[in-house]
Design a protein around this motif. Structure first.
Motif, PDB file in Angstrom:
ATOM      1  N   VAL A   1       0.846  -1.199   0.000  1.00 55.13           N
ATOM      2  CA  VAL A   1       0.000   0.000   0.000  1.00 55.13           C
ATOM      3  C   VAL A   1       0.880   1.247   0.000  1.00 55.13           C
ATOM      4  CG1 VAL A   1      -1.630   1.356   1.355  1.00 55.13           C
ATOM      5  CG2 VAL A   1      -1.938  -1.092   1.143  1.00 55.13           C
ATOM      6  N   LEU A   2       1.909   1.221   0.837  1.00 53.60           N
ATOM      7  CA  LEU A   2       2.796   2.385   0.902  1.00 53.60           C
ATOM      8  C   LEU A   2       3.525   2.559  -0.431  1.00 53.60           C
ATOM      9  CD1 LEU A   2       4.161   2.041   4.536  1.00 53.60           C
ATOM     10  CD2 LEU A   2       2.419   3.597   3.679  1.00 53.60           C
TER      11      LEU A   2
ATOM     12  N   ILE B   1       1.376   4.403  -2.950  1.00 54.62           N
ATOM     13  CA  ILE B   1       1.164   5.845  -2.846  1.00 54.62           C
ATOM     14  C   ILE B   1       2.460   6.626  -2.732  1.00 54.62           C
ATOM     15  CG2 ILE B   1      -1.091   5.643  -1.751  1.00 54.62           C
ATOM     16  CD1 ILE B   1       0.720   6.529   0.850  1.00 54.62           C
ATOM     17  N   GLU B   2       3.602   5.922  -2.675  1.00 53.24           N
ATOM     18  CA  GLU B   2       4.841   6.662  -2.436  1.00 53.24           C
ATOM     19  C   GLU B   2       5.246   7.502  -3.641  1.00 53.24           C
ATOM     20  OE1 GLU B   2       7.718   3.719  -1.382  1.00 53.24           O
ATOM     21  OE2 GLU B   2       8.179   3.213  -3.443  1.00 53.24           O
ATOM     22  N   LYS B   3       4.733   7.126  -4.800  1.00 50.87           N
ATOM     23  CA  LYS B   3       5.008   7.944  -5.986  1.00 50.87           C
ATOM     24  C   LYS B   3       3.988   9.074  -6.058  1.00 50.87           C
ATOM     25  CE  LYS B   3       8.242   5.302  -7.978  1.00 50.87           C
ATOM     26  NZ  LYS B   3       8.654   4.656  -6.749  1.00 50.87           N
ATOM     27  N   LYS B   4       4.417  10.149  -6.700  1.00 45.65           N
ATOM     28  CA  LYS B   4       3.494  11.265  -6.855  1.00 45.65           C
ATOM     29  C   LYS B   4       2.337  10.864  -7.765  1.00 45.65           C
ATOM     30  CE  LYS B   4       6.158  15.274  -5.779  1.00 45.65           C
ATOM     31  NZ  LYS B   4       7.373  14.578  -5.312  1.00 45.65           N
ATOM     32  N   LEU B   5       1.265  11.577  -7.635  1.00 47.84           N
ATOM     33  CA  LEU B   5       0.095  11.296  -8.457  1.00 47.84           C
ATOM     34  C   LEU B   5       0.508  11.323  -9.927  1.00 47.84           C
ATOM     35  CD1 LEU B   5      -2.772  10.873  -7.352  1.00 47.84           C
ATOM     36  CD2 LEU B   5      -3.325  13.107  -8.294  1.00 47.84           C
TER      37      LEU B   5
ATOM     38  N   GLN C   1       2.101   6.182 -11.456  1.00 50.27           N
ATOM     39  CA  GLN C   1       1.767   4.945 -10.748  1.00 50.27           C
ATOM     40  C   GLN C   1       2.497   3.748 -11.349  1.00 50.27           C
ATOM     41  OE1 GLN C   1       0.524   5.723  -8.241  1.00 50.27           O
ATOM     42  NE2 GLN C   1      -0.769   7.503  -8.555  1.00 50.27           N
TER      43      GLN C   1
ATOM     44  N   VAL D   1      -5.609   4.710  -7.451  1.00 48.04           N
ATOM     45  CA  VAL D   1      -4.848   4.431  -6.230  1.00 48.04           C
ATOM     46  C   VAL D   1      -5.435   5.171  -5.041  1.00 48.04           C
ATOM     47  CG1 VAL D   1      -2.642   4.866  -5.104  1.00 48.04           C
ATOM     48  CG2 VAL D   1      -2.706   3.802  -7.338  1.00 48.04           C
ATOM     49  N   SER D   2      -5.933   6.369  -5.285  1.00 45.06           N
ATOM     50  CA  SER D   2      -6.484   7.148  -4.176  1.00 45.06           C
ATOM     51  C   SER D   2      -7.650   6.429  -3.512  1.00 45.06           C
ATOM     52  CB  SER D   2      -6.937   8.510  -4.670  1.00 45.06           C
ATOM     53  OG  SER D   2      -7.962   8.338  -5.622  1.00 45.06           O
ATOM     54  N   MET D   3      -8.284   5.509  -4.232  1.00 44.09           N
ATOM     55  CA  MET D   3      -9.356   4.734  -3.607  1.00 44.09           C
ATOM     56  C   MET D   3      -8.851   3.371  -3.163  1.00 44.09           C
ATOM     57  SD  MET D   3     -12.800   5.404  -5.709  1.00 44.09           S
ATOM     58  CE  MET D   3     -13.596   4.260  -4.606  1.00 44.09           C
TER      59      MET D   3
ATOM     60  N   ALA E   1      -5.846   2.247  -2.292  1.00 43.90           N
ATOM     61  CA  ALA E   1      -4.955   2.179  -1.127  1.00 43.90           C
ATOM     62  C   ALA E   1      -5.726   2.275   0.200  1.00 43.90           C
ATOM     63  CB  ALA E   1      -3.873   3.235  -1.222  1.00 43.90           C
ATOM     64  N   PRO E   2      -6.579   3.291   0.378  1.00 38.79           N
ATOM     65  CA  PRO E   2      -7.320   3.330   1.656  1.00 38.79           C
ATOM     66  C   PRO E   2      -8.229   2.120   1.864  1.00 38.79           C
ATOM     67  CG  PRO E   2      -7.488   5.435   0.528  1.00 38.79           C
ATOM     68  CD  PRO E   2      -6.850   4.484  -0.435  1.00 38.79           C
TER      69      PRO E   2
END
Lengths: 148, 503, 329
Positions: free
Chosen positions: B217-218, B221-225, B228, B389-391, B393-394
């Motif tokens: 998961v990390l 999201i570790e890359k900028k938007l 991916q 990813v914004s959905m 990952a959480p």
């Protein structure tokens, strides 16, 4: 040279030493296996430290990452766990999901919608809560504030 | 016997029972796919319903759930690198890289097909070879378990990508983690730090979810938007056909993996997790192009999934013949049998032959139903990764939290999951991959019990040597250990002589 | 956007429903017992799903639901040989909506041997004890030992060379072995396994010479094992041919008793209600017959009897524990 490998190996060496120390006052049968493993782990770690100190390899394990996003996610998860204990599974889940749906979307082409994030968060939390609570009968935490 | 079999065939195709079994398979797949819900839990939930059902239908449904859950574990493993059940750890090694390449459907179809093949092979072994194999399982005593676990630890060589030394350190760390809690012999409290909850030890699934899922998961999201790492999945026509044709050309891989799975299943106490890791290891060992494993090839997924479904049939062998469950879900099945007034042993095949054979046939059928559901589902399930990813990952974090809680209803487990997740993220960055650590964690209890029990046996016999080194199966296992350590060394020396560089 | 507008009211409704549900199911401060129970009751199993405690609870579940008029939610909190669940039990709110199955001797021996077990024996507030299993000594069918006497003589001839398997350390089977050693003046090699199944497997495979096992396991293998002595005062009904230890001159009584308990300080009226529900099951003839067949001895001890029994056993076990030199680690 001192790089991330030698540092992490040193951490493992300390864990091995601590494990040896902590099993000192146990019965022979209870301490035999962990102590054998601790010794092996210590030996491997020492070799690894020696090897990486000799090899002159530069390591940059955390290069190229967006630290702000990672750190906020780590903090977010930790806070989420703490919140579950305090306010229960449902509310903390909604807060966590809604915030990160919104937060991770930032910096994109469109500006993220808070309402949309919240609605999705509620739907997802509700759906999973129902599945776990009503079908699989897992009693999920209600939180200390609500007497759980 | 033939008479019983004929009755059984009739029963299997009884519409109501058939429907219940199909529902069982489907439900099992869902349970397996959600981390934290296990086949054991699903079976236990269903047991009360079987009080009022006839023996045929209830056992068919339970068998369906067991089979489905074993397969379902691969879905989360492939899509989000989270083993839904411990048995699908090895599926993550190549399944998730395939997903990253946008080939999630390839991986899912491979998993469905190999699971089906493995399941049917396991069921056939259960059907025809149970009594002799159960006798063989009894030959496994503490020394054999010890050597089996040592052999299992040689898999570290395959799992440590990059540095062998780091793999060994990781493996030792995993073994050490497995000793948290009450010692199996002596009853000492070890590494509990004053928390009564730690008496229970670390729950495998909790650590697994932490080590495999949180780092991923990390990483998501570790890359900028916008930069991916996961290629999105685009449905294509004919993927299923193409994958199956490719797999049919690899009968040796499928059969070998299934046999490994069935064998490991027969040995009580060694479950699907060990089966799939061993099958994966052998797939690598026998492959001509070892370096491709771990980068996303269907062989890796096929080996793991064929073996963990074959394990199901295997684990029922000692259960039905001796009344000794080969794995935790099998223990629940034993409870269900007892409720029906049946007692494991020879009379299962005589007095209760009609029920037993109905169950065994339904097992074959359940695997086929699973295969069909897997095929048609894959395309739809694969779309999950197209979530932004914004959905994703959480939601994955949310699932790991609920899953690690549900497994033992313990908040400390959730904390542990997050803790190991962060450790996993950092160690992965520094080259300590989670594979060897979880291998150590899985094999630790088997190794320790085997070792210390053998030592007690040695004390009684007056000779440690005799207990550890003279028993026939032990000797075979020792030879296997030596071979699997020596082979890579020899081949690397040969390569060096030939001028090729060593990896 | 249209879709969202349509969904919004539903979502708001869901928030209400969920939070209200969350509060409602927890807000019930100690109300009078007259209305009890007004919501589902949690029944916690201290062992894994599918274990014997689970099967027993699943058998009780439908009857309890009928008697109490509320759903019974069974959940699992395995670990530490049950200790985790019992530590949790004694810290729960004593409102009658949380009960857990308990086992004797576990709840007595664990606090004796461990510093951090998380609970004390007298904090376990029993509602009822409904079944017991008797510990017995078994050898494989092809073993040279046909009687307890053969076995003891062999152990006397070669002290410490006879292995006896059993499930766990400081458990019923372990206690039985220690007592047998003391009473018969012999030395055995006890080998603990992680459960009854692996211990049985080791016995049948010939890896251990004998096994101390619970009666529910001993009845499963009538054609594979010989039972040399049961640690019960009278012959065990499901194994009528197996002699007792007492008949053979060794006064050893070890059983594993199962019951259910609530947190300390629970309103006696609530305990009474739960007790009645459990007693109804304990006195049900069909269930009793089922239990016997599976190798359990059905018992029906109410709250008061259970408490006295636990006190009595605690005294006995503490004495044994101290005399055998097992000290707290």
């Amino acid at each position: 040279m001192l790089n991330s490998t030698s540092i992490s190996s040193f951490a493992f060496l300390i864990i091995a030493a601590a494990a040896w120390y902590m099993t000192g006052d146990l019965s022979k049968m209870g301490s035999f296996f962990p102590r054998v493993i601790a010794v092996m782990m210590g030996i491997f770690a020492i070799i690894q430290i020696a090897v990486s100190l000799l090899q002159k390899k530069k390591e940059e394990p955390f290069s190229g990452i967006d630290a702000k996003r990672v750190i906020s996610m780590v903090l977010g998860i930790s806070l989420y766990v703490a919140l579950i204990m305090l306010i229960g599974f449902i509310l903390s889940g909604i807060l966590f999901l809604a915030f990160f749906f919104w937060y991770l979307e930032r910096g994109g082409d469109k500006s993220p919608s808070m309402a949309r994030s919240l609605i999705l968060a509620v739907l997802i939390t509700g759906a999973f809560y129902s599945v776990f609570h009503y079908i699989f009968l897992v009693p999920l935490p209600v939180g200390m504030l609500f007497g759980g | 016997m033939t008479e019983n079999m004929l009755v059984a065939i009739g029963n299997v195709f009884d519409p109501a029972s058939f429907l219940l079994m199909t529902l069982g398979v489907a439900g099992g797949i869902i349970v397996g796919a959600l981390p934290g819900l296990t086949a054991t839990m699903a079976l236990a939930l269903l047991v009360p319903f079987t009080f009022s059902m006839n023996a045929y239908a209830s056992l068919m449904m339970l068998g369906g759930v067991y089979v489905g859950a074993m397969y379902g574990g691969c879905i989360a493993a492939i899509l989000v690198n989270t083993p839904g059940t411990p048995a699908s750890i090895a599926t993550t090694f190549d399944g998730y890289p395939l997903t990253k390449k946008g080939k999630a459907e390839h991986a899912l179809v491979t998993a469905a097909f190999s699971s089906g093949i493995g399941g049917v092979i396991g069921a056939l072994i259960l059907l025809f070879l149970s009594p002799p194999l159960a006798e063989a399982a009894l030959k496994f005593g503490p020394p054999e378990y010890f050597w089996l676990s040592v052999f299992g630890l040689t898999i570290i060589a395959t799992l440590s990508t990059g540095s062998m030394l780091k793999g060994l350190i990781g493996g030792a760390f995993g073994l050490l983690l497995s000793t948290v809690g009450i010692s199996p012999i002596g009853g000492d409290m070890r590494f509990t730090f004053g928390f009564y909850q730690f008496q229970a030890g670390l729950e495998l699934i909790v650590v697994l979810i932490g080590f495999f899922c949180i780092p991923e998961v990390l990483a998501m999201i570790e890359k900028k938007l916008g930069e991916q790492t996961i290629t999105s999945y685009k449905p294509q026509k004919g993927v299923a056909k193409q994958v199956i044709l490719e797999l049919i050309k690899k009968p040796v891989l499928l059969i070998r993996s299934s046999l490994i799975g069935a064998f490991v299943g027969i040995v009580p106490g060694a479950g699907g997790n060990i089966a799939s890791l061993m099958a994966y290891n052998e797939a690598v060992r026998f492959s001509k192009d070892k370096s491709k494993f771990g980068t996303g090839i269907i062989d890796g997924v096929a080996a793991s999934e064929a073996s963990n479904n074959a394990e199901v049939g295997g684990s029922l062998v000692p259960l039905l013949t001796l009344g000794i469950p080969g794995a935790a879900p099998a223990a629940v099945m034993l409870g269900a049998l007892m409720i029906q007034g049946m007692r494991p042993g020879p009379e299962l095949y005589t007095t209760y032959g009609d029920i037993t054979y109905t169950f065994l046939f339904s097992f074959v059928l359940a695997n086929i139903i699973m295969l069909v559901l897997g095929f048609y589902g894959s395309r739809h399930v694969a779309r999950v990764i197209n979530l932004p990813v914004s959905m994703l990952a959480p939601i994955v974090v949310f699932l790991t939290i609920i899953g690690s809680y549900a497994i033992r209803n313990n908040m400390l487990d959730v904390g542990m999951m997050v803790f190991f997740g962060l450790i996993g993220y950092i160690t992965k960055k520094t080259g300590f991959t989670p594979g060897p650590i979880v291998l150590g964690l899985i094999l630790g209890p088997i190794a320790e019990n085997g070792l210390v029990q053998s030592m007690l046996m040695g004390q009684a016999a007056g000779s440690m040597f005799q207990v550890f080194f003279t028993r026939p199966i032990s000797v075979v296992l020792i030879i296997l250990c030596v071979i699997s350590v020596a082979l890579p060394v020899i081949s690397s020396i040969r390569n060096r002589k030939g001028g090729a560089s060593i990896a | 956007m249209k879709k969202i507008r349509f969904i919004a009211p539903i979502v708001i409704l869901m928030i209400f429903a969920l939070t209200a549900g969350g509060c409602g199911s927890s807000g019930g401060d100690n109300k009078t017992a007259e209305k009890y129970p007004t919501k589902p009751i949690n029944y916690v199993i201290a062992f894994n799903a599918g274990g014997q405690s689970d099967i027993e609870a699943r058998r009780q579940q439908p009857v309890l639901e009928k008697t109490l008029g509320q759903p019974i939610t069974i959940s699992y909190k395995p670990g530490g040989g049950g200790a985790v669940a019992w530590a949790e039990l004694v810290n729960q709110k004593p409102d009658g909506y949380y009960m857990a199955g308990f086992n004797i001797p576990h709840i007595i021996l664990q606090p004796l041997e461990r510093k951090d077990s998380g609970y004390k024996t007298d904090q376990i507030n029993p509602v009822a004890i409904f079944q017991k299993t008797i510990v017995g000594l078994a050898v494989p069918k092809n073993s040279p030992y046909n009687t307890l006497e053969d076995f003891i003589n062999a152990a006397k001839a070669k002290p410490g060379s006879i292995t006896i398997g059993g499930s766990g350390t400081n458990t019923g089977p372990h206690l039985y072995t220690l007592l047998l050693e003391k009473e018969a003046g012999i030395k055995l090699q006890y080998v603990p396994f992680t459960g009854a199944a692996p211990a049985t497997q080791a016995l049948l495979g010939g890896h251990t010479v004998a096994m101390a096992g619970n009666s529910d396991d001993l009845v499963k293998y009538p054609d594979k094992i010989k039972v040399l002595g049961m640690a019960s005062p009278e012959r065990f009904k499901a194994l009528p041919d197996a002699p007792t230890m007492k008949e053979q001159g060794y006064d050893i009584q070890v059983s594993v008793d199962r019951g259910v308990a609530v947190p300390p300080g629970t309103d006696p009226a609530i305990v009474k209600q739960l007790e009645e529900a459990f007693m109804k099951i304990a006195n049900d003839e069909t269930i009793k017959a089922q239990m016997l067949k599976e190798g359990f001895e059905p018992v029906a001890m109410n709250a008061e009897q259970s408490r006295k029994y636990i006190e009595e056993r605690t005294k006995v076990f503490t004495e044994i524990f101290n005399s055998l030199g097992q000290t707290q680690k």
